[in-house]
Design a protein around this motif. Structure first.
Motif, short mmCIF file in Angstrom:
data_model
loop_
_atom_site.label_atom_id
_atom_site.label_comp_id
_atom_site.label_asym_id
_atom_site.label_seq_id
_atom_site.Cartn_x
_atom_site.Cartn_y
_atom_site.Cartn_z
N GLN A 12 0.83 -1.20 0.00
CA GLN A 12 0.00 0.00 0.00
C GLN A 12 0.87 1.26 0.00
O GLN A 12 0.60 2.22 -0.74
CB GLN A 12 -0.94 -0.01 1.20
N GLU A 13 1.92 1.26 0.80
CA GLU A 13 2.83 2.41 0.86
C GLU A 13 3.60 2.55 -0.45
O GLU A 13 3.79 3.67 -0.95
CB GLU A 13 3.80 2.23 2.02
N ALA A 14 4.03 1.44 -1.04
CA ALA A 14 4.79 1.50 -2.28
C ALA A 14 3.93 2.05 -3.43
O ALA A 14 4.40 2.87 -4.22
CB ALA A 14 5.32 0.11 -2.64
N VAL A 15 2.68 1.60 -3.51
CA VAL A 15 1.77 2.12 -4.54
C VAL A 15 1.58 3.62 -4.36
O VAL A 15 1.61 4.39 -5.33
CB VAL A 15 0.42 1.38 -4.49
N ASP A 16 1.37 4.04 -3.13
CA ASP A 16 1.13 5.46 -2.87
C ASP A 16 2.31 6.31 -3.34
O ASP A 16 2.12 7.34 -4.00
CB ASP A 16 0.87 5.67 -1.38
N GLN A 17 3.51 5.88 -3.04
CA GLN A 17 4.68 6.65 -3.45
C GLN A 17 4.81 6.73 -4.97
O GLN A 17 5.12 7.79 -5.53
CB GLN A 17 5.94 6.03 -2.83
#
Length: 360
Positions: free
Chosen positions: A247-252
């Motif tokens: 989720q964090e990787a997609v957001d970045q």
């Protein structure tokens, strides 16, 4: 139980129709008052109606929702019916049968002390007004039981993907498509580049964090007339992730998107909506439910991880052990074939009652 279910289903409650949700909230409140012997607290937050019962100091949260995805008037084409043990109607599976099962389970208990029952009115649209309420209650509790419908075959839901939602807006420059298209900046063309880039986001995250991430363009809008270079284009993006790292990787990566067409500008709004429901959050509760099912002679329980999210994602996200999918057995959530198997309703209700007894 079928009489109570008919009462809930025939009171339509489309999430976007606040008046309909308010009417449904009154029906839920009255049905619960009759079966639980207590008048609930009704909360109207930004126009959305939620219903809550609290008995003593909450230790277990029972969570559900009464809004549906079915537009007001859907009963005309999808009428309430019970034929050969199959119950149909808008929202019958997701999740009004779960509410009925919950109320009847609670009515069978000798005491409701330590329980909080929360039935929200905006789950289908992301729980914007109820999220804080849900999380605040869950932080006080040692367990959350979610009455969302079961996975196929009656399996309980012990894992759910996290959800992120994004709105991508492209701004370009309008021009006459025939006379001087070269003077325009085509926002639709830029949006096409971004759609292709989003596939790369999913591939990159999958390579880094493992399988299970999806980045799906959904609604697209562009242009004002068929002879004008579009000055604006908009895209909604639905993201599903198996874990917090994804989720964090997609957001970045989505926030790092850059325009490809000279002169185009990007605006990216939105972000993570629901955290993943990790199987660890359900492990002990599922084991306890399995024990109770065996004692009741209900056969072995099954578990499943699913792509759809629920408010159980929020409760697990704040650290409260959560077991989901305790509601109806059936199929077709949000679809024309939505239905519930009537014969399964009493057994699921008994399972919930015994699980609550074991927890307290």
């Amino acid at each position: 139980m079928l009489t109570d279910l008919e009462e809930l289903v025939t009171c339509e409650s489309y999430s976007a129709d606040f008046a309909a949700v308010a009417r449904s909230g009154r029906v839920v409140a009255e049905q619960g008052r009759r079966l639980l012997g207590a008048t609930p607290r009704t909360l109207v937050l930004e126009g959305v109606t939620h219903v809550q019962w609290t008995f003593g100091t909450p230790r277990v949260l029972l969570l559900g929702h009464h809004d549906t995805v079915w537009p007001t008037g859907s009963l005309k084409d999808h009428p309430w019916s019970v034929e050969q043990g199959i119950v149909r109607g808008p929202g019958v599976f997701d999740m009004k049968a779960g509410l009925v099962q919950m109320f009847h389970a609670l009515a069978a208990l000798p005491s409701l002390d330590g329980l909080c029952v929360l039935v929200t009115g905006d789950e289908e649209t992301g729980s914007a007004t109820s999220r804080t309420l849900i999380e605040d209650i869950a932080r006080q509790c040692s367990a959350t039981l979610v009455l969302e419908p079961s996975a196929p075959g009656g399996a309980l839901k012990t894992g759910r993907k996290g959800v992120s939602l994004y709105d991508i807006t492209v701004r370009g420059r309008a021009a006459h498509a025939g006379l001087e298209p070269e003077k325009g900046v085509n926002a639709a063309t830029e949006l096409a580049h971004q759609i292709l880039a989003l596939k790369g986001v999913a591939d990159t995250v999958t390579a880094a964090t493992g399988p299970g991430t999806s980045v799906t363009p959904t609604l697209l809008r562009a242009g004002t007339s068929d002879n004008t270079v579009p000055a604006k284009a908009e895209l909604n993006v639905d993201v599903r992730v198996p874990n917090a790292a994804a989720q964090e990787a997609v957001d970045q990566l989505i926030r790092a998107l850059e325009p490809r067409v000279p002169g185009a500008r990007l605006q990216i709004d939105g972000g993570p909506n629901r955290p993943p429901l990790d199987p660890d959050a359900s492990r002990k509760l599922f084991a306890l439910a399995t024990e109770q099912a065996a004692r009741l002679g209900l056969g072995p329980l099954r578990q499943a991880a699913v792509g759809g999210a629920s408010d159980g994602n929020y409760t697990a996200g704040v650290g409260c052990p959560t077991l989901d999918g305790l509601g109806a057995v059936g199929d077709g959530a949000h679809a024309d074939h939505e239905h519930v198997i009537a014969a399964a309703m009493p057994a699921r209700s008994r399972l919930l009652a015994h699980l609550l007894g074991a927890l307290r």
